[in-house]
Design a protein around this motif. Structure first.
Motif, mmCIF file in Angstrom:
data_model
loop_
_atom_site.group_PDB
_atom_site.id
_atom_site.type_symbol
_atom_site.label_atom_id
_atom_site.label_comp_id
_atom_site.label_asym_id
_atom_site.label_seq_id
_atom_site.Cartn_x
_atom_site.Cartn_y
_atom_site.Cartn_z
ATOM 1 N N MET A 36 -12.322 -26.729 8.897
ATOM 2 C CA MET A 36 -11.283 -27.395 9.683
ATOM 3 C C MET A 36 -11.801 -28.391 10.695
ATOM 4 O O MET A 36 -11.025 -28.941 11.481
ATOM 5 C CB MET A 36 -10.426 -26.333 10.381
ATOM 6 N N PHE A 37 -13.094 -28.638 10.690
ATOM 7 C CA PHE A 37 -13.618 -29.669 11.563
ATOM 8 C C PHE A 37 -13.144 -31.041 11.073
ATOM 9 O O PHE A 37 -12.942 -31.258 9.887
ATOM 10 C CB PHE A 37 -15.138 -29.603 11.628
ATOM 11 N N GLY A 38 -13.005 -31.931 12.025
ATOM 12 C CA GLY A 38 -12.444 -33.252 11.743
ATOM 13 C C GLY A 38 -11.121 -33.435 12.450
ATOM 14 O O GLY A 38 -10.746 -34.560 12.804
ATOM 15 N N PHE A 39 -10.398 -32.328 12.670
ATOM 16 C CA PHE A 39 -9.147 -32.384 13.414
ATOM 17 C C PHE A 39 -9.423 -32.166 14.899
ATOM 18 O O PHE A 39 -10.313 -31.388 15.274
ATOM 19 C CB PHE A 39 -8.169 -31.310 12.915
ATOM 20 N N LYS A 40 -8.668 -32.841 15.741
ATOM 21 C CA LYS A 40 -8.832 -32.668 17.178
ATOM 22 C C LYS A 40 -8.609 -31.219 17.574
ATOM 23 O O LYS A 40 -7.816 -30.504 16.963
ATOM 24 C CB LYS A 40 -7.843 -33.556 17.934
ATOM 25 N N LYS A 41 -9.298 -30.806 18.638
ATOM 26 C CA LYS A 41 -9.121 -29.448 19.132
ATOM 27 C C LYS A 41 -7.707 -29.225 19.656
ATOM 28 O O LYS A 41 -7.114 -28.164 19.471
ATOM 29 C CB LYS A 41 -10.109 -29.169 20.272
ATOM 30 N N ASN A 42 -7.174 -30.233 20.329
ATOM 31 C CA ASN A 42 -5.930 -30.047 21.071
ATOM 32 C C ASN A 42 -5.259 -31.400 21.240
ATOM 33 O O ASN A 42 -5.860 -32.440 20.982
ATOM 34 C CB ASN A 42 -6.234 -29.417 22.441
ATOM 35 N N LEU A 43 -4.029 -31.380 21.689
ATOM 36 C CA LEU A 43 -3.298 -32.601 21.994
ATOM 37 C C LEU A 43 -2.456 -32.338 23.227
ATOM 38 O O LEU A 43 -1.746 -31.331 23.294
ATOM 39 C CB LEU A 43 -2.398 -33.015 20.832
#
Length: 577
Positions: free
Chosen positions: A274-281
């Motif tokens: 799942m790396f590649g997606f931001k941790k948070n928004l």
């Protein structure tokens, strides 16, 4: 039933050797309804079953969230064998699609009214309630699309597309045809791997990965939702000597420490997909950059596991490279189809996942696989089963047998709209996060509405529904009934064509004739409760007495009907099935 051993099953048994007893097979009911943990008898309890018409009501409410029509009730009353064909029609209805979204939100938990979205220039005209509802629905609409088009259910984790309305498309920069349907198939253009609901931005925003978590929470959310396996249920003795404030100590412990590694040896490789997606928004980021959120996924970050948890992507001992691989590995895993069987049985029968009988789950799983992974076939099998049509246990000691079902807030919303044409929405200009909320369904919203009070979930703090009636759910029903009764009486009496009315089809605003009023009450009992009364029955006598006493006090026929319908619509027979 003969079950073959799959390599994934062997891997899962090895990886999940430290699961808690609460989810072990010995603690779950057997196929007959008995409990095999030694605490309760393992013989099936003696139960009473619903009548064919009551079974139809339960099937209609479970699959659609609305009551069957009088014509359908009369058809099944005359010919009980007609019920399966009627159920087949329910499976093609738009209400069943909505039910599929409700079911899968209990797993994915993306309907969260506190998603960090705000109205900027690009979405200046979008009201807050609409934004929150749309953005959290993205993965649920994808599931609905797969189910309603009778595509293989495995596509929910392998699809190379997503679903978007105008808000979702604007927020994420997705292609969208303004002249097409409100929700339509579209595709991300940022290079993210395709994995159905696992590729949706809504899923990753809802399941955040702050600090040094490195997607572990997201990985567990996937395992819990799609495999019915929660890492947090593992029976592990924690080593309290570890300094959790030191990232290096923690990184070493999850590999070297036996207690930590027992979970992390399978959790961390799952998270590495799942790396590649931001941790948070957060809202501040949106204020700064606006829409679309073009940088929420960064292909250059997919190998960030090499600098964080140092575990290459893997699925319980099986290797993979991308999120697409993860989706396919899940689709091929027997636990995925078994979890689907568990969730459908649990949702429609309103029992905990851990209480789904093993034999019933295995039977449904095999039927599901044999049908080509048809979710419609799975739902059909559940609502036509003997377990679903149980009314109650004859043995008082068999208290674990679940009979009566309670309508969810989503079902109440659909049912009341279907019965009365009334939808309980905000009417004042309520502001939230600096913008107007707009017209929000008060039964399904948990920020300005009453979803949690009515037994629903907010998908963050409250993640499981309540299937029992309590003080707050009773108050919600009482107020809903009063508002709906006032609306439908006025609307029906303003409609000259009696056949086009919702409930009051046999009387008018000046009708005081007792015979006609009793005939209308008989029709109402059948429409609202599925009960077949005669004009001189005790139930009709009581309802007529309420109508007549109100009429004598107010001299208003509409007021008398509003009072009578308020009482009938807040009766627990409306909120249960």
């Amino acid at each position: 039933m003969r079950v073959s051993i799959h390599p994934f099953l062997i891997a899962s048994l090895m990886a999940f050797g430290c699961q808690s007893g609460s989810s072990s097979p010995e603690a779950r009911p057997d196929a007959g309804g008995g409990i095999t943990d030694g605490g309760l008898p393992d013989t099936p309890p003696e139960v009473a079953y619903l009548s064919p018409t009551d079974h139809l009501i339960r099937a209609s409410m479970a699959l659609r969230g609305i009551r069957p029509s009088i014509a359908e009730l009369e058809q099944v009353r005359t010919d009980p064998t007609a019920l399966p064909d009627i159920v087949d029609g329910y499976l093609d209805s738009p209400q069943f699609g909505a039910t599929m979204r409700d079911l899968h939100n209990e797993a994915l938990l993306t309907r969260w009214s506190n998603l960090p979205f705000i109205a900027t220039d690009e979405l200046a005209d979008a009201q807050t309630g609409h934004m929150q509802a749309s953005l959290g629905e993205e993965p649920l609409r994808l599931v609905e699309h797969v189910v309603m088009n009778d595509r293989p259910y495995t596509e929910i984790v392998t699809a190379d597309y997503t679903m978007a309305d105008d808000v979702v498309a604007t927020a994420y920069g997705l292609p969208y045809d303004a002249d097409g349907p409100t929700w339509q198939v579209t595709h991300y253009k940022d290079g993210r791997p395709a994995a159905g609901v696992l590729s949706t931005t809504a899923f990753f925003i809802r399941h955040r990965s702050a600090g040094q978590n490195f997607n572990r929470g997201r990985a567990n959310a996937v395992s819990k939702a799609l495999l019915c396996t929660d890492f947090l249920d593992r029976d592990v003795v924690l080593d309290t000597s570890i300094d959790l404030s030191d990232p290096e100590v923690v990184a070493n412990a999850v590999v070297e420490n036996q207690a930590c590694a027992s979970c992390h040896q399978s959790l961390d490789p799952l998270a590495s997909f799942m790396f590649g997606f931001k941790k948070n928004l957060i809202a501040a980021q949106i204020r700064k950059t606006g829409y679309p959120l073009v940088d929420f996924f960064n292909p250059d970050q997919v190998n960030r596991w090499k600098r964080t948890n140092h575990r290459s992507p893997g699925y319980f001992g099986l290797a993979g490279n991308s999120l697409s691989d993860l989706g396919q590995l899940i689709a091929d895993d027997p636990r995925f189809s078994l979890c689907a069987a568990d969730r459908f049985y649990s949702f429609f029968n309103q029992v905990d996942l851990a209480d789904v009988p093993l034999g019933a789950a295995a039977h449904l799983q095999q039927l599901f696989i044999d049908s080509g992974y048809s979710a419609k076939a799975l739902a059909r099998a559940v609502v036509l089963s003997d377990a679903f049509r149980i009314s109650h246990a004859k043995d008082e000691m068999s208290s674990y047998v679940v009979g009566i079902k309670k309508a969810s807030p989503e079902q109440l919303s659909r049912m009341f709209f279907n019965l009365t044409g009334f939808r309980w929405v905000t009417v004042s200009n309520v502001n939230l996060r600096g913008g107007p909320v707009g017209r929000v369904d008060l039964l399904t919203d948990d920020t300005v509405g009453f979803s949690v009070l009515a037994g629903g979930l907010d998908s963050f703090f409250v993640t499981e529904p309540s299937h029992t009636t309590n003080a707050t759910s009773s108050l919600v029903l009482r107020n809903l009934a009063a508002n709906a009764a006032g609306f439908v009486v006025t609307a029906d009496f303003d409609t000259a064509d009696a056949g086009a009315r919702h409930l009051l089809t046999l009387v008018g605003p000046k009708v005081r004739d007792e015979a006609r009023i009793r005939a209308q009450l008989v029709a109402l009992f059948e429409r609202l409760y599925g009960e077949f009364e005669t004009a001189d029955s005790e139930a009709i006598d009581q309802a007529y007495a309420l109508f007549q006493s109100t009429l004598e006090r107010t001299s208003s026929v509409p007021h008398a009907w509003k009072t009578t319908l308020t009482a009938m619509l807040q009766d627990l027979r409306i909120a249960t099935y």
